[in-house]
Enzyme design. Structure first.
Site, PDB file in Angstrom:
ATOM      1  N   THR A  51      57.963  55.749  65.901  1.00 41.91           N
ATOM      2  CA  THR A  51      59.220  55.893  66.943  1.00 41.91           C
ATOM      3  C   THR A  51      59.421  57.253  66.970  1.00 41.91           C
ATOM      4  O   THR A  51      58.829  58.149  66.212  1.00 41.91           O
ATOM      5  CB  THR A  51      60.205  55.297  66.325  1.00 41.91           C
ATOM      6  N   GLY A  75      63.838  48.516  61.643  1.00 44.29           N
ATOM      7  CA  GLY A  75      64.899  48.388  62.481  1.00 44.29           C
ATOM      8  C   GLY A  75      65.933  47.695  61.907  1.00 44.29           C
ATOM      9  O   GLY A  75      67.071  47.757  62.101  1.00 44.29           O
ATOM     10  N   THR A  89      64.320  56.185  62.194  1.00 47.64           N
ATOM     11  CA  THR A  89      63.073  55.580  62.387  1.00 47.64           C
ATOM     12  C   THR A  89      62.843  54.726  61.066  1.00 47.64           C
ATOM     13  O   THR A  89      63.063  55.199  59.948  1.00 47.64           O
ATOM     14  CB  THR A  89      61.804  56.677  62.497  1.00 47.64           C
TER      15      THR A  89
HETATM   16  N1  ASP Z   1      62.873  51.476  64.175  1.00 50.27           N
HETATM   17  C1  ASP Z   1      62.149  51.162  65.041  1.00 50.27           C
HETATM   18  C2  ASP Z   1      62.249  49.611  65.381  1.00 50.27           C
HETATM   19  O1  ASP Z   1      62.567  48.881  64.486  1.00 50.27           O
HETATM   20  C3  ASP Z   1      60.451  51.228  64.651  1.00 50.27           C
HETATM   21  C4  ASP Z   1      60.328  52.485  64.148  1.00 50.27           C
HETATM   22  O2  ASP Z   1      61.067  53.422  63.970  1.00 50.27           O
HETATM   23  O3  ASP Z   1      59.149  52.741  63.939  1.00 50.27           O
HETATM   24  O4  ASP Z   1      62.174  49.277  66.475  1.00 50.27           O
END
Ligand code: ASP
Length: 301
Positions: A169, A224, A221
């Site tokens: 992300t 999630g 990030t």
């Molecule tokens: N937080 C993001 C999600 O769960 C993924 C990530 O940060 O890599 O969609």
């Protein structure tokens, strides 16, 4: 510690031995370009919202990050993108979830913030909104890269593995000359082959993204669902406001005491330019730039 005006991240969780060295250098180069674009705006007296949008668009267009062009593919065979943006001056926020046709979901989230009474639009409604507001639209094939297709193939083979080992992300937080904070986050989602319709923390204000001029701007990030359950981005602002902790204490508490190991990281900036970039994974792609333009990017320690 020098005072920062802009921080960026491009995901937490890389496993060091799996990441090719040339890829690391390319990723750091993209972080630097994002910092430079945002810095130019801030240095010339521009606002923090413009700075984070410019920085995030560069990272969304970079194919090695899991956002925009480089997004992972869901089990529907489509890229379903989430993004959120918030300004600290008035706590206005905008977000899109499972948008499938926008080149830059962060710009659509910003258009929601600026042009509607709503905070979060999803899927068909978000697509339609992006078209109506003349934001850049792409064919679904724009998002298919050899890398994202290969990751989908691997993820289908390994259905049981729900904890991602490599996250990507992107996000940015900024402080402008007027003292206004802003935060933005954009993602393709938690992992290749994610369930169709799943919405992550990046689109949820308070979970993956938050800004309030009284306290701080935060972009997260990681896994999630864990960030949503723990309302992590808001938690940092609340620890500062109600408990009187510093930004660094609050950010470290959230990432190292509240969350389980290997769940992710965040970038956070307060109204005085203090910053923190904690993570509890093997690494996090991240960088900062100061008022005088000194910048540094990191992946591991
Ligand atoms: N937080 C993001 C999600 O769960 C993924 C990530 O940060 O890599 O969609």
């Amino acid at each position: 510690m020098p005072k920062a005006i802009l921080l960026v991240h491009a995901g937490a969780g890389q496993v060091p031995e799996n990441t090719p060295k040339d890829e690391e250098a390319d990723c750091k180069g993209a972080l630097q370009s994002a910092l430079a674009a945002g810095y130019k705006i801030l240095h010339n007296g521009g606002n923090s919202l413009d700075a984070i949008e410019a920085a995030i668009k560069i990272m969304e267009d970079f194919p090695l990050f899991n956002a925009g062009k480089g997004a992972i593919i869901a089990n529907s065979g489509q890229c379903e993108l989430d993004a959120g943006i918030m300004e600290g001056k008035n706590k206005k926020a905008g977000a899109v979830a499972n948008i499938t046709i926008a080149k830059n979901p962060i710009s659509v989230a910003r258009a929601v913030l600026e042009n509607t009474e709503y905070v979060l639009l999803s899927n068909i409604g978000a697509n339609k909104f992006a078209q109506e507001y003349d934001l850049e639209i792409v064919e679904p094939s724009y998002f298919y890269t050899p890398r994202s297709l290969e990751k989908l193939r691997q993820a289908k083979e390994d259905e049981a593995n729900i904890m991602p080992t490599k996250l990507g992300t992107v996000g940015a937080v900024a402080l402008d000359k007027e003292g206004n904070l802003a935060a933005g986050t954009s993602t393709g989602g938690s992992r290749s082959n994610k369930r169709f319709g799943r919405i992550g923390d990046s689109a949820i204000i308070g979970a993956g993204n938050y800004a309030d001029n009284k306290t701080c701007a935060v972009s997260c990030t990681g896994y999630g669902e864990i960030f949503i359950r723990n309302v992590i981005a808001y938690d940092i602002a609340a620890l500062m406001e109600y408990k009187g902790l510093t930004l660094e204490e609050s950010a470290n508490k959230a990432i190292h005491s509240k969350l389980p190991k290997d769940s992710g990281g965040l970038i956070a900036l307060d109204k005085d330019g203090n910053y923190a970039m904690p993570y509890n994974t093997a690494g996090m792609r991240r960088g900062y730039i100061t008022t005088s333009g000194e910048s540094e990017t990191f992946i591991y320690e």
